[in-house]
Write a protein that holds these residues in place. Structure first.
Motif, PDB file in Angstrom:
ATOM      1  N   MET A  92      25.602  11.805  49.348  1.00 45.92           N
ATOM      2  CA  MET A  92      24.594  10.847  48.910  1.00 45.92           C
ATOM      3  C   MET A  92      23.650  11.409  47.847  1.00 45.92           C
ATOM      4  O   MET A  92      22.888  10.681  47.222  1.00 45.92           O
ATOM      5  N   PRO A  93      23.668  12.747  47.641  1.00 43.79           N
ATOM      6  CA  PRO A  93      22.736  13.331  46.665  1.00 43.79           C
ATOM      7  C   PRO A  93      22.910  12.744  45.281  1.00 43.79           C
ATOM      8  O   PRO A  93      23.023  11.546  45.146  1.00 43.79           O
ATOM      9  N   ALA A  94      22.973  13.544  44.292  1.00 44.06           N
ATOM     10  CA  ALA A  94      23.095  13.143  42.892  1.00 44.06           C
ATOM     11  C   ALA A  94      22.392  14.208  42.086  1.00 44.06           C
ATOM     12  O   ALA A  94      21.643  13.926  41.175  1.00 44.06           O
TER      13      ALA A  94
ATOM     14  N   ASP B  53      14.167   7.639  48.090  1.00 46.19           N
ATOM     15  CA  ASP B  53      15.200   6.651  48.396  1.00 46.19           C
ATOM     16  C   ASP B  53      16.369   7.282  49.146  1.00 46.19           C
ATOM     17  O   ASP B  53      16.851   6.738  50.142  1.00 46.19           O
ATOM     18  N   ASN B  54      16.835   8.418  48.630  1.00 44.98           N
ATOM     19  CA  ASN B  54      18.017   9.020  49.237  1.00 44.98           C
ATOM     20  C   ASN B  54      17.740   9.564  50.624  1.00 44.98           C
ATOM     21  O   ASN B  54      18.596   9.501  51.507  1.00 44.98           O
ATOM     22  N   TYR B  55      16.532  10.099  50.855  1.00 48.70           N
ATOM     23  CA  TYR B  55      16.151  10.528  52.201  1.00 48.70           C
ATOM     24  C   TYR B  55      16.175   9.328  53.158  1.00 48.70           C
ATOM     25  O   TYR B  55      16.724   9.400  54.257  1.00 48.70           O
ATOM     26  N   LEU B  56      15.570   8.233  52.729  1.00 50.01           N
ATOM     27  CA  LEU B  56      15.482   7.065  53.615  1.00 50.01           C
ATOM     28  C   LEU B  56      16.864   6.525  53.943  1.00 50.01           C
ATOM     29  O   LEU B  56      17.160   6.205  55.101  1.00 50.01           O
ATOM     30  N   LYS B  57      17.726   6.464  52.940  1.00 52.22           N
ATOM     31  CA  LYS B  57      19.092   5.983  53.167  1.00 52.22           C
ATOM     32  C   LYS B  57      19.820   6.882  54.159  1.00 52.22           C
ATOM     33  O   LYS B  57      20.507   6.397  55.060  1.00 52.22           O
ATOM     34  N   ALA B  58      19.627   8.198  53.997  1.00 49.44           N
ATOM     35  CA  ALA B  58      20.307   9.137  54.888  1.00 49.44           C
ATOM     36  C   ALA B  58      19.814   8.966  56.319  1.00 49.44           C
ATOM     37  O   ALA B  58      20.605   9.007  57.275  1.00 49.44           O
TER      38      ALA B  58
ATOM     39  N   ALA C 281      27.319   3.937  41.538  1.00 48.82           N
ATOM     40  CA  ALA C 281      26.353   3.167  42.334  1.00 48.82           C
ATOM     41  C   ALA C 281      25.278   4.061  42.923  1.00 48.82           C
ATOM     42  O   ALA C 281      24.112   3.671  43.023  1.00 48.82           O
ATOM     43  N   GLU C 282      25.674   5.276  43.281  1.00 47.21           N
ATOM     44  CA  GLU C 282      24.736   6.211  43.895  1.00 47.21           C
ATOM     45  C   GLU C 282      23.573   6.522  42.956  1.00 47.21           C
ATOM     46  O   GLU C 282      22.444   6.747  43.384  1.00 47.21           O
ATOM     47  N   ARG C 283      23.850   6.539  41.661  1.00 48.48           N
ATOM     48  CA  ARG C 283      22.794   6.778  40.677  1.00 48.48           C
ATOM     49  C   ARG C 283      22.026   5.495  40.375  1.00 48.48           C
ATOM     50  O   ARG C 283      20.810   5.453  40.475  1.00 48.48           O
ATOM     51  N   LEU C 284      22.764   4.456  40.014  1.00 50.72           N
ATOM     52  CA  LEU C 284      22.116   3.239  39.520  1.00 50.72           C
ATOM     53  C   LEU C 284      21.299   2.509  40.580  1.00 50.72           C
ATOM     54  O   LEU C 284      20.342   1.809  40.253  1.00 50.72           O
ATOM     55  N   GLU C 285      21.659   2.653  41.839  1.00 54.03           N
ATOM     56  CA  GLU C 285      20.953   1.958  42.926  1.00 54.03           C
ATOM     57  C   GLU C 285      19.438   2.141  42.864  1.00 54.03           C
ATOM     58  O   GLU C 285      18.693   1.291  43.329  1.00 54.03           O
ATOM     59  N   HIS C 286      18.980   3.252  42.274  1.00 56.78           N
ATOM     60  CA  HIS C 286      17.545   3.544  42.239  1.00 56.78           C
ATOM     61  C   HIS C 286      16.834   2.941  41.034  1.00 56.78           C
ATOM     62  O   HIS C 286      15.605   2.973  40.972  1.00 56.78           O
ATOM     63  N   PHE C 287      17.585   2.477  40.058  1.00 55.81           N
ATOM     64  CA  PHE C 287      16.961   2.141  38.782  1.00 55.81           C
ATOM     65  C   PHE C 287      17.087   0.690  38.362  1.00 55.81           C
ATOM     66  O   PHE C 287      16.482   0.282  37.380  1.00 55.81           O
TER      67      PHE C 287
HETATM   68 MN   LIG Z   1      21.362   7.584  45.335  1.00 59.14          MN
END
Ligand SMILES: [Mn+2]
Ligand SMILES: [Mn+2]
Ligand SMILES: [Mn+2]
Ligand SMILES: [Mn+2]
Lengths: 234, 234
Positions: A1-3, B15-20, B110-116
């Motif tokens: 899930m990182p990046a 975001d990534n912490y919360l998703k995890a 998607a892992e990148r763009l999901e935040h932006f």
């Molecule tokens: Mn992500």
DNA sequence: CCTATATATTAGGTATACCTAAATCTCTGA
DNA sequence: TCAGAGATTTAGGTATACCTAATATATAGG
């Protein structure tokens, strides 16, 4: 899930600095001053100096910088800046054509996403759009190889009174200017006639839209400066 | 040209912490340990502790955290996590359906763009796709209101030998696992039959694909654990 | 020619998000 | 019960990208 983001160059900030230097340098690639960059990017002049020094001494330098004499892009910096401009304009076109965004909202979304899309994404939207040459504001989209086609268009503030023109492109401006421009209804493809100068202010222009001869529109130098036109009719 | 980022919460990292935490907590929303998060996110345990403490004391806390006893999401944290999961899965669907990405490349983009992406972008691709309920891996897309539909599917590692099933969804995994999974050819909609256990290893499974009865496929516990199935046929 | 002013740089500091190494807890098994 | 192993946290540090205030430089006008 990182990046994971690689430590060095190529951050969103760096991208935006390079793009600003590209635009402010103009077609003649003049040296750009710290103050001009500070204004454009909305950061303190000291921050500009810092960044420029870093970019100049990177393993692959992005700029040529001399203390007190401004910067310009190195070949690598220019390549990267054009890559980002290509992303920006393709994304704007995509948002406008495929996702039916209102034209006044495409810029902000593109300004963010331009830094995060992959080469694959770029290639796929370009293909989907039929490899467009211009964005919805009439600006040229740099090619994949980093060539920026030059447009034959003059600035509205340099137009001759009495001439009939069609708007070729509308430059990227800050949110406030964009709002005022939008209020005038002027966009790519709109036909207009330049009226004799009324105001004493240099570079301000009065025009009349084709089909609406009753209403004259007065444009400040700032607004007119962002509009590029080509002669229309005979 | 800027794109100022507000000082506090809502960064890509947060975001990534919360998703995890959302995923690791599972449907029962169990407390998640620092170690589990450190493994999932690929950062040092100390970094996890730091971030959790910050998230817990924010003006609007994103997690409930007690020293040495793990974390879980606060209502606000859960809302944000589901929002990002919605972005992720809509983007995957969009890349697959509209931009013709190969399925194995949708995740990283998607892992990148999901935040932006903006709310407008989210809304527009959802509309373009006809408000899909699942992504190309068979996973449910949370609703705009933050509801995550539950799926009636069991884990392949819990399947009964001899049963005939169809793959309902394939979980998100690290790049290496995804590659190995892809090599087996198993994806959403594929029909299979579970074979009697051959290996002594707990939770490993052998299967046979419908239409290819000659080749048995052995799956490790890790691979099988990410595949969810529903009974097929009578 | 030489100084005032505008322009630019240096110095020192903040916040985020990481890291390693050194404590300190928790809890299991003898 | 309680020692030690493993999990977790604390302490101290790095890099990026900003900031303000202090200082230095360039050059245009007198
Ligand atoms: Mn992500
Ligand atoms: Mn940008
Ligand atoms: Mn590109
Ligand atoms: Mn959203």
């Amino acid at each position: 899930m990182p990046a994971r983001r690689q430590a060095n160059a190529n951050s969103e900030s760096v991208d935006n600095y390079l793009k600003a230097i590209l635009v402010l340098g103009g077609s003649t690639e003049q040296r750009v001053t710290s103050t001009a960059l500070a204004n454009r990017l909305g950061v303190a002049p000291a921050s500009i100096t810092n960044m420029l020094q870093k970019l100049a001494v990177a393993p692959e330098p992005m700029v040529e910088y001399e203390r007190h004499r401004g910067v310009r892009l190195s070949p690598a910096g220019r390549r990267r800046a054009l890559e980002i401009v290509r992303h920006h304009r393709l994304i704007e076109t995509f948002l406008y054509e495929i996702l039916d965004y209102p034209i006044e909202e495409v810029h902000d979304e593109a300004e963010r996403l331009e830094h995060f899309i992959s080469e694959r994404f770029e290639e796929r939207i370009a293909a989907k759009l039929g490899h467009p040459k211009t964005d919805p504001h009439g600006q040229s989209i740099p090619t994949m190889e980093g060539q920026m086609p030059v447009r034959e268009a003059i600035c509205l503030s340099e137009a001759l009174a009495g001439g009939a023109y069609v708007i070729d492109s509308v430059g990227e401006r800050d949110a406030e200017t964009r709002r005022r421009l939008e209020a005038t209804g002027l966009r790519v493809g709109i036909k207009l006639q330049v009226l004799p100068r009324t105001s004493a202010e240099t570079c301000s222009v009065s025009i009349r839209r084709a089909g609406q001869p009753e209403d004259a529109i007065d444009l400040t130098a700032e607004l007119a400066g962002g509009i590029r036109i080509v002669p229309f009719g005979i």
